[in-house]
Design a protein around this motif. Structure first.
Motif, PDB file in Angstrom:
ATOM      1  N   HIS A  40      29.387   6.110 -27.777  1.00  0.00           N
ATOM      2  CA  HIS A  40      29.164   7.556 -27.858  1.00  0.00           C
ATOM      3  C   HIS A  40      29.010   8.137 -26.456  1.00  0.00           C
ATOM      4  O   HIS A  40      29.562   9.195 -26.149  1.00  0.00           O
ATOM      5  CB  HIS A  40      27.918   7.868 -28.685  1.00  0.00           C
ATOM      6  N   LEU A  41      28.264   7.440 -25.587  1.00  0.00           N
ATOM      7  CA  LEU A  41      28.068   7.929 -24.224  1.00  0.00           C
ATOM      8  C   LEU A  41      29.400   8.009 -23.489  1.00  0.00           C
ATOM      9  O   LEU A  41      29.761   9.054 -22.938  1.00  0.00           O
ATOM     10  CB  LEU A  41      27.110   7.014 -23.463  1.00  0.00           C
ATOM     11  N   SER A  42      30.147   6.907 -23.478  1.00  0.00           N
ATOM     12  CA  SER A  42      31.391   6.862 -22.718  1.00  0.00           C
ATOM     13  C   SER A  42      32.446   7.797 -23.296  1.00  0.00           C
ATOM     14  O   SER A  42      33.323   8.279 -22.572  1.00  0.00           O
ATOM     15  CB  SER A  42      31.927   5.425 -22.669  1.00  0.00           C
ATOM     16  N   GLY A  43      32.355   8.081 -24.593  1.00  0.00           N
ATOM     17  CA  GLY A  43      33.328   8.962 -25.215  1.00  0.00           C
ATOM     18  C   GLY A  43      33.039  10.436 -25.004  1.00  0.00           C
ATOM     19  O   GLY A  43      33.935  11.276 -25.138  1.00  0.00           O
ATOM     20  N   HIS A  44      31.792  10.761 -24.680  1.00  0.00           N
ATOM     21  CA  HIS A  44      31.406  12.163 -24.562  1.00  0.00           C
ATOM     22  C   HIS A  44      30.966  12.571 -23.155  1.00  0.00           C
ATOM     23  O   HIS A  44      30.920  13.765 -22.849  1.00  0.00           O
ATOM     24  CB  HIS A  44      30.266  12.477 -25.536  1.00  0.00           C
ATOM     25  N   TYR A  45      30.634  11.584 -22.305  1.00  0.00           N
ATOM     26  CA  TYR A  45      30.118  11.919 -20.981  1.00  0.00           C
ATOM     27  C   TYR A  45      30.807  11.090 -19.901  1.00  0.00           C
ATOM     28  O   TYR A  45      31.045   9.896 -20.075  1.00  0.00           O
ATOM     29  CB  TYR A  45      28.606  11.677 -20.911  1.00  0.00           C
ATOM     30  N   LYS A  46      31.103  11.742 -18.792  1.00  0.00           N
ATOM     31  CA  LYS A  46      31.640  11.067 -17.621  1.00  0.00           C
ATOM     32  C   LYS A  46      30.522  10.949 -16.598  1.00  0.00           C
ATOM     33  O   LYS A  46      29.947  11.958 -16.173  1.00  0.00           O
ATOM     34  CB  LYS A  46      32.801  11.878 -17.039  1.00  0.00           C
ATOM     35  N   LEU A  47      30.176   9.716 -16.221  1.00  0.00           N
ATOM     36  CA  LEU A  47      29.103   9.495 -15.260  1.00  0.00           C
ATOM     37  C   LEU A  47      29.660   9.563 -13.844  1.00  0.00           C
ATOM     38  O   LEU A  47      30.663   8.922 -13.530  1.00  0.00           O
ATOM     39  CB  LEU A  47      28.441   8.139 -15.503  1.00  0.00           C
ATOM     40  N   LEU A  48      28.963  10.319 -12.980  1.00  0.00           N
ATOM     41  CA  LEU A  48      29.417  10.522 -11.607  1.00  0.00           C
ATOM     42  C   LEU A  48      28.398   9.939 -10.632  1.00  0.00           C
ATOM     43  O   LEU A  48      27.968   8.811 -10.803  1.00  0.00           O
ATOM     44  CB  LEU A  48      29.660  12.022 -11.381  1.00  0.00           C
ATOM     45  N   ASN A  49      27.995  10.682  -9.635  1.00  0.00           N
ATOM     46  CA  ASN A  49      27.127  10.155  -8.586  1.00  0.00           C
ATOM     47  C   ASN A  49      25.701   9.900  -9.067  1.00  0.00           C
ATOM     48  O   ASN A  49      25.200  10.578  -9.964  1.00  0.00           O
ATOM     49  CB  ASN A  49      27.066  11.141  -7.409  1.00  0.00           C
ATOM     50  N   THR A  50      25.046   8.934  -8.426  1.00  0.00           N
ATOM     51  CA  THR A  50      23.616   8.711  -8.637  1.00  0.00           C
ATOM     52  C   THR A  50      22.845   9.756  -7.840  1.00  0.00           C
ATOM     53  O   THR A  50      23.079   9.937  -6.642  1.00  0.00           O
ATOM     54  CB  THR A  50      23.204   7.300  -8.181  1.00  0.00           C
ATOM     55  N   ILE A  51      21.918  10.460  -8.493  1.00  0.00           N
ATOM     56  CA  ILE A  51      21.168  11.517  -7.811  1.00  0.00           C
ATOM     57  C   ILE A  51      19.690  11.172  -7.660  1.00  0.00           C
ATOM     58  O   ILE A  51      18.924  11.922  -7.059  1.00  0.00           O
ATOM     59  CB  ILE A  51      21.325  12.867  -8.547  1.00  0.00           C
ATOM     60  N   GLY A  52      19.290  10.022  -8.198  1.00  0.00           N
ATOM     61  CA  GLY A  52      17.904   9.596  -8.062  1.00  0.00           C
ATOM     62  C   GLY A  52      17.704   8.236  -8.698  1.00  0.00           C
ATOM     63  O   GLY A  52      18.430   7.857  -9.619  1.00  0.00           O
ATOM     64  N   GLU A  53      16.728   7.498  -8.190  1.00  0.00           N
ATOM     65  CA  GLU A  53      16.479   6.161  -8.731  1.00  0.00           C
ATOM     66  C   GLU A  53      15.015   5.813  -8.559  1.00  0.00           C
ATOM     67  O   GLU A  53      14.420   6.056  -7.507  1.00  0.00           O
ATOM     68  CB  GLU A  53      17.361   5.136  -8.023  1.00  0.00           C
ATOM     69  N   GLY A  54      14.416   5.261  -9.620  1.00  0.00           N
ATOM     70  CA  GLY A  54      13.020   4.857  -9.580  1.00  0.00           C
ATOM     71  C   GLY A  54      12.856   3.412  -9.998  1.00  0.00           C
ATOM     72  O   GLY A  54      13.817   2.637 -10.011  1.00  0.00           O
ATOM     73  N   THR A  55      11.634   3.048 -10.356  1.00  0.00           N
ATOM     74  CA  THR A  55      11.322   1.664 -10.697  1.00  0.00           C
ATOM     75  C   THR A  55      12.100   1.180 -11.907  1.00  0.00           C
ATOM     76  O   THR A  55      12.631   0.068 -11.922  1.00  0.00           O
ATOM     77  CB  THR A  55       9.813   1.522 -10.976  1.00  0.00           C
ATOM     78  N   TYR A  56      12.172   2.006 -12.933  1.00  0.00           N
ATOM     79  CA  TYR A  56      12.824   1.572 -14.168  1.00  0.00           C
ATOM     80  C   TYR A  56      13.944   2.498 -14.626  1.00  0.00           C
ATOM     81  O   TYR A  56      14.553   2.262 -15.672  1.00  0.00           O
ATOM     82  CB  TYR A  56      11.786   1.433 -15.286  1.00  0.00           C
ATOM     83  N   ALA A  57      14.232   3.545 -13.875  1.00  0.00           N
ATOM     84  CA  ALA A  57      15.244   4.505 -14.321  1.00  0.00           C
ATOM     85  C   ALA A  57      16.141   4.939 -13.171  1.00  0.00           C
ATOM     86  O   ALA A  57      15.736   4.944 -12.004  1.00  0.00           O
ATOM     87  CB  ALA A  57      14.579   5.726 -14.949  1.00  0.00           C
ATOM     88  N   LYS A  58      17.351   5.297 -13.536  1.00  0.00           N
ATOM     89  CA  LYS A  58      18.315   5.848 -12.590  1.00  0.00           C
ATOM     90  C   LYS A  58      18.812   7.169 -13.157  1.00  0.00           C
ATOM     91  O   LYS A  58      19.068   7.280 -14.356  1.00  0.00           O
ATOM     92  CB  LYS A  58      19.480   4.878 -12.404  1.00  0.00           C
ATOM     93  N   MET A  59      18.913   8.183 -12.310  1.00  0.00           N
ATOM     94  CA  MET A  59      19.408   9.484 -12.742  1.00  0.00           C
ATOM     95  C   MET A  59      20.798   9.698 -12.164  1.00  0.00           C
ATOM     96  O   MET A  59      21.002   9.568 -10.956  1.00  0.00           O
ATOM     97  CB  MET A  59      18.475  10.600 -12.272  1.00  0.00           C
ATOM     98  N   LYS A  60      21.752   9.989 -13.048  1.00  0.00           N
ATOM     99  CA  LYS A  60      23.121  10.218 -12.603  1.00  0.00           C
ATOM    100  C   LYS A  60      23.577  11.628 -12.947  1.00  0.00           C
ATOM    101  O   LYS A  60      23.187  12.192 -13.969  1.00  0.00           O
ATOM    102  CB  LYS A  60      24.070   9.203 -13.245  1.00  0.00           C
TER     103      LYS A  60
END
Length: 247
Positions: free
Chosen positions: A14-34
């Motif tokens: 569902h994710l890959s079919g509906h969303y295109k992931l681009l640059n990483t804009i933030g990263e923490g201990t257990y999570a990454k924000m793209k």
């Protein structure tokens, strides 16, 4: 999208079919924000990718954050549009805040003028009042958890440590110690809205001189400064601003 209509899906396809992931804009201990893009509409989004393996109780915190964001609809609270509850990882699809967080802004552009800081807090204070009216305390307000959109409007994010409160006091200590309220250093139970209000005050101080009022490498050192009310007021602040801080 209305929070009442937040979709909950459960697969990577569902994710890959509906969303295109681009640059990483933030990263923490257990999570990454793209930074991402909703393929059908072209809408820019932020995709929070959380790896739960090795972090006890993390799934519970994620579901708590989802619950809070679904319940809160305010112009100055980051909007949640979709949840993809995959076993590993967990995805939160949120509005894209292209201006970044307040701390990064201060590092890049320098501290804000007092009048600019007032403008930011005219947005944050009503947002927190809105939360408190609905019985929700954030408990992790800090410069990193306030984000700017493309128009430099400020919005509160990260409700993972938030809690519902009532007439009873809170006994759990959580969040960054540099923003911790006086009663926590005294070992007392706390009032949710009061703790959030203290944190707002620490943040307000921080956006003008660009540094936090209380510093220390240990909980004890921080506590001594807070209990004694020891913090410096920068020389360049106006007399009116200094008086408001002291009061």
């Amino acid at each position: 999208m209305s929070h009442d209509l937040v979709a909950i899906s459960a697969n990577w396809e569902h994710l890959s079919g509906h969303y295109k992931l681009l640059n990483t804009i933030g990263e923490g201990t257990y999570a990454k924000m793209k930074w991402g893009q909703h393929i059908p509409t072209g809408t820019e989004v932020a995709v929070k990718i959380v790896k739960q393996q090795g972090f006890a109780n993390l799934h519970r915190l994620l579901l708590r954050e989802v619950s809070r964001l679904k319940a809160l609809q305010h112009l100055n609270i980051v909007q949640l549009s979709e949840v993809i509850d995959n076993e590993e990882p967990f995805f939160l699809i949120m509005e894209h805040m292209s201006g970044g967080n307040v701390l990064d802004y201060l590092k890049t552009h320098g501290c804000k003028k007092a009048k600019e800081a007032q403008g930011v807090f005219r947005q944050l204070v009503p947002a927190m009042h809105y939360c408190h009216q609905r019985g929700i305390a954030h408990r992790e307000l800090k410069l990193q958890n306030v984000l700017f959109n493309s128009k430099m409007n400020a919005k509160i994010a990260d409700f993972g440590f938030s809690t519902k409160f009532s007439a009873s006091k809170l006994s759990t200590i959580c969040g960054s110690p540099f923003y911790a309220a006086l009663e926590l250093f005294l070992g007392h139970e706390s009032d949710g809205p009061a703790v959030d209000t203290w944190r707002l005050g620490v943040m307000l101080y921080g956006v003008v001189p660009g540094t936090l009022p209380f510093k220390g490498s240990t909980w004890r050192q921080l506590g001594q400064q807070v209990l004694q009310g020891k913090y410096a007021i920068p020389f360049f602040l106006s007399l009116k601003w200094k008086t408001s801080k002291k009061n």
